[in-house]
Design a protein around this motif. Structure first.
Motif, PDB file in Angstrom:
ATOM      1  N   VAL A 155       0.843  -1.191   0.000  1.00  0.00           N
ATOM      2  CA  VAL A 155       0.000   0.000   0.000  1.00  0.00           C
ATOM      3  C   VAL A 155       0.880   1.243   0.000  1.00  0.00           C
ATOM      4  N   ALA A 156       0.788   2.046  -1.051  1.00  0.00           N
ATOM      5  CA  ALA A 156       1.489   3.327  -1.135  1.00  0.00           C
ATOM      6  C   ALA A 156       0.508   4.446  -0.815  1.00  0.00           C
ATOM      7  N   LEU A 157       1.034   5.564  -0.305  1.00  0.00           N
ATOM      8  CA  LEU A 157       0.193   6.665   0.166  1.00  0.00           C
ATOM      9  C   LEU A 157       0.463   7.939  -0.612  1.00  0.00           C
ATOM     10  N   VAL A 158      -0.613   8.614  -1.028  1.00  0.00           N
ATOM     11  CA  VAL A 158      -0.478   9.925  -1.653  1.00  0.00           C
ATOM     12  C   VAL A 158      -0.215  10.984  -0.598  1.00  0.00           C
ATOM     13  N   THR A 159      -0.970  10.951   0.496  1.00  0.00           N
ATOM     14  CA  THR A 159      -0.717  11.832   1.642  1.00  0.00           C
ATOM     15  C   THR A 159      -0.408  10.951   2.837  1.00  0.00           C
ATOM     16  N   THR A 160       0.354  11.476   3.787  1.00  0.00           N
ATOM     17  CA  THR A 160       0.772  10.630   4.910  1.00  0.00           C
ATOM     18  C   THR A 160       0.193  11.144   6.223  1.00  0.00           C
ATOM     19  N   HIS A 161       0.960  11.926   6.961  1.00  0.00           N
ATOM     20  CA  HIS A 161       0.537  12.312   8.309  1.00  0.00           C
ATOM     21  C   HIS A 161      -0.115  13.697   8.282  1.00  0.00           C
ATOM     22  N   LEU A 162      -1.360  13.704   7.795  1.00  0.00           N
ATOM     23  CA  LEU A 162      -2.140  14.935   7.714  1.00  0.00           C
ATOM     24  C   LEU A 162      -3.449  14.764   8.474  1.00  0.00           C
ATOM     25  N   PRO A 163      -3.954  15.846   9.106  1.00  0.00           N
ATOM     26  CA  PRO A 163      -5.324  15.791   9.623  1.00  0.00           C
ATOM     27  C   PRO A 163      -6.295  15.500   8.479  1.00  0.00           C
ATOM     28  N   LEU A 164      -7.335  14.756   8.776  1.00  0.00           N
ATOM     29  CA  LEU A 164      -8.249  14.326   7.725  1.00  0.00           C
ATOM     30  C   LEU A 164      -8.855  15.506   6.980  1.00  0.00           C
ATOM     31  N   GLU A 166      -7.524  18.092   5.994  1.00  0.00           N
ATOM     32  CA  GLU A 166      -6.586  18.672   5.034  1.00  0.00           C
ATOM     33  C   GLU A 166      -6.310  17.771   3.837  1.00  0.00           C
ATOM     34  N   VAL A 167      -6.814  16.541   3.889  1.00  0.00           N
ATOM     35  CA  VAL A 167      -6.442  15.575   2.856  1.00  0.00           C
ATOM     36  C   VAL A 167      -6.963  15.985   1.484  1.00  0.00           C
ATOM     37  N   ALA A 168      -8.215  16.399   1.381  1.00  0.00           N
ATOM     38  CA  ALA A 168      -8.786  16.723   0.074  1.00  0.00           C
ATOM     39  C   ALA A 168      -8.013  17.847  -0.606  1.00  0.00           C
ATOM     40  N   ASP A 169      -7.604  18.861   0.150  1.00  0.00           N
ATOM     41  CA  ASP A 169      -6.823  19.948  -0.447  1.00  0.00           C
ATOM     42  C   ASP A 169      -5.441  19.483  -0.890  1.00  0.00           C
ATOM     43  N   ALA A 170      -4.876  18.492  -0.162  1.00  0.00           N
ATOM     44  CA  ALA A 170      -3.550  17.996  -0.517  1.00  0.00           C
ATOM     45  C   ALA A 170      -3.574  17.037  -1.698  1.00  0.00           C
ATOM     46  N   LEU A 171      -4.761  16.543  -2.041  1.00  0.00           N
ATOM     47  CA  LEU A 171      -4.881  15.627  -3.169  1.00  0.00           C
ATOM     48  C   LEU A 171      -4.934  16.434  -4.471  1.00  0.00           C
ATOM     49  N   THR A 172      -3.805  16.896  -4.905  1.00  0.00           N
ATOM     50  CA  THR A 172      -3.688  17.685  -6.132  1.00  0.00           C
ATOM     51  C   THR A 172      -3.298  16.776  -7.294  1.00  0.00           C
ATOM     52  N   PRO A 173      -3.542  17.213  -8.526  1.00  0.00           N
ATOM     53  CA  PRO A 173      -3.069  16.412  -9.666  1.00  0.00           C
ATOM     54  C   PRO A 173      -1.574  16.134  -9.599  1.00  0.00           C
ATOM     55  N   ALA A 174      -0.792  17.120  -9.189  1.00  0.00           N
ATOM     56  CA  ALA A 174       0.657  16.923  -9.124  1.00  0.00           C
ATOM     57  C   ALA A 174       1.024  15.869  -8.092  1.00  0.00           C
ATOM     58  N   ALA A 175       0.380  15.897  -6.919  1.00  0.00           N
ATOM     59  CA  ALA A 175       0.690  14.925  -5.880  1.00  0.00           C
ATOM     60  C   ALA A 175       0.309  13.509  -6.312  1.00  0.00           C
ATOM     61  N   LEU A 203     -11.105   8.798  -3.225  1.00  0.00           N
ATOM     62  CA  LEU A 203     -11.041   9.524  -1.963  1.00  0.00           C
ATOM     63  C   LEU A 203     -12.332   9.375  -1.167  1.00  0.00           C
ATOM     64  N   ASN A 204     -13.452   9.404  -1.854  1.00  0.00           N
ATOM     65  CA  ASN A 204     -14.764   9.463  -1.207  1.00  0.00           C
ATOM     66  C   ASN A 204     -15.414   8.092  -1.118  1.00  0.00           C
ATOM     67  N   PRO A 205     -16.444   7.945  -0.251  1.00  0.00           N
ATOM     68  CA  PRO A 205     -17.185   6.688  -0.227  1.00  0.00           C
ATOM     69  C   PRO A 205     -17.711   6.336  -1.613  1.00  0.00           C
ATOM     70  N   HIS A 206     -17.641   5.068  -1.959  1.00  0.00           N
ATOM     71  CA  HIS A 206     -18.098   4.566  -3.262  1.00  0.00           C
ATOM     72  C   HIS A 206     -17.363   5.261  -4.412  1.00  0.00           C
ATOM     73  N   ALA A 207     -16.131   5.721  -4.144  1.00  0.00           N
ATOM     74  CA  ALA A 207     -15.333   6.435  -5.151  1.00  0.00           C
ATOM     75  C   ALA A 207     -16.114   7.610  -5.735  1.00  0.00           C
ATOM     76  N   GLY A 208     -16.878   8.288  -4.869  1.00  0.00           N
ATOM     77  CA  GLY A 208     -17.607   9.480  -5.280  1.00  0.00           C
ATOM     78  C   GLY A 208     -18.963   9.228  -5.877  1.00  0.00           C
ATOM     79  N   GLU A 209     -19.255   7.998  -6.260  1.00  0.00           N
ATOM     80  CA  GLU A 209     -20.535   7.622  -6.867  1.00  0.00           C
ATOM     81  C   GLU A 209     -20.967   8.629  -7.937  1.00  0.00           C
TER      82      GLU A 209
END
Length: 329
Positions: A155-164, A166-175, A203-209
């Protein structure tokens, strides 16, 4: 040719030194070890375990179980009491990691195996320490990705030790692109998988549905994945995280990329952490660490399980072997 691995015990008041002593008891038939650390700390650990330990010059090779070549980085003063980290030792602990990393970069060693560190003690000692992954990224000047692995699951991680929050903002195309590219390349270079199959969790439940539960999958993830698929990557997803780890589905993946720490790692650790390890992808050398902490409460009692360190050393040797035998591009 066997790979030669640099071994850093980590926090001298924790279980790291005694786990290294246990590792030194194994026959050197797959790799050779050289420890980077304090001789007195290792000898004390061997005494607590009632195991043989013969420290050799760093350039030597172990001849029998209990032999351990050592590049000494002495602690100031005596080793700390078991279970009681001393901030005065922070500089020596970091020096051990830095010297071992530079020795790997210089080609003297083909991989790095690290024990657990105690972040609070290092920071109290005046070292602005976030983690060994970040330290190695700075030393090597490479972008890296954290991966946790155990048999049958990576399992590889896009974001690591972030408050939950903050995760959506850190999920950028570049990251996301950086994580997928580094994971893909590491699967090829380190694991020897020619066409890796990488599952990408939404990122979201059901992959955003289809946008009804969030639009990150549509607006961020799918464009990046389509672009990378056009480059030849085999990316599956975005997948709902609640079903992606079903055993029959995992058989179709070589690695899983999770968007945040607690999306992927609880599943991996729920199967037991005795064989789990922490891998830093993207470095110019393989680095594998134990997937547990310093266990200060049981240090010196001889009951610490060395399975994770054994697994880390075995995997590091395997990754080093793949790199050593990779044909030049």
């Amino acid at each position: 040719m066997r790979p030669r691995l640099a071994l850093v015990p980590g926090e001298p008041a924790g279980v790291g030194p005694e786990l290294c002593v246990r590792l030194a008891q194994r026959p050197a038939n797959r790799f050779d070890l050289t420890a980077f650390g304090d001789a007195a700390t290792l000898r004390r650990a061997a005494q607590a375990l009632n195991l043989p330990l013969r420290l050799l010059p760093a350039e030597a090779l172990a001849q029998k179980p209990g032999d351990l070549p050592l590049h000494e980085i002495a602690l100031p003063g005596a080793p700390p009491a078991f279970g009681q980290p001393d901030p005065a030792h922070a500089r020596a602990i970091i020096d051990s990691l830095e010297l071992a990393a530079h020795a790997c970069i210089d080609g003297a060693y083909q991989g790095l195996v690290t024990g657990p560190t105690h972040k609070a003690s290092l920071n109290a000692g005046g070292i602005p320490y976030i983690g060994t992954t970040e330290l190695l990224a700075d030393i090597s000047r490479h972008e890296v990705v954290m991966m946790l692995a155990r048999p049958g699951l990576r399992v590889a991680l896009v974001t690591t030790h972030l408050p939950l929050r903050e995760v959506a903002d850190a999920l950028t195309p570049a990251a996301l692109k950086r994580t997928l590219r580094i994971t893909h390349q590491s699967m090829r270079d380190d694991f020897g998988i020619t066409v890796p199959r990488i599952a990408v969790l939404g990122l979201n439940p059901h992959a955003g549905e289809d946008g009804h539960m969030g639009r990150e999958e549509i607006e961020v993830m799918r464009p990046v994945m389509e672009a990378l698929r056009a480059e030849g990557m085999n990316l599956i997803g975005p997948l709902p995280a609640d079903t992606a780890f079903l055993p029959d589905k995992l058989l179709g993946f070589d690695a899983v990329v999770a968007m945040y720490h607690d999306q992927g790692l609880p599943v991996l650790k729920s199967h037991g952490i005795d064989q789990a390890v922490n891998i830093t992808l993207g470095l110019p050398f393989p680095r594998v660490a134990v997937d547990h902490g310093t266990a200060l409460d049981i240090a010196g009692q001889g009951i610490a399980d060395a399975s994770s360190l054994f697994a880390a050393a075995d995997l590091c040797a395997e990754l080093a072997h793949h790199r050593m035998n990779k044909e030049p591009a």
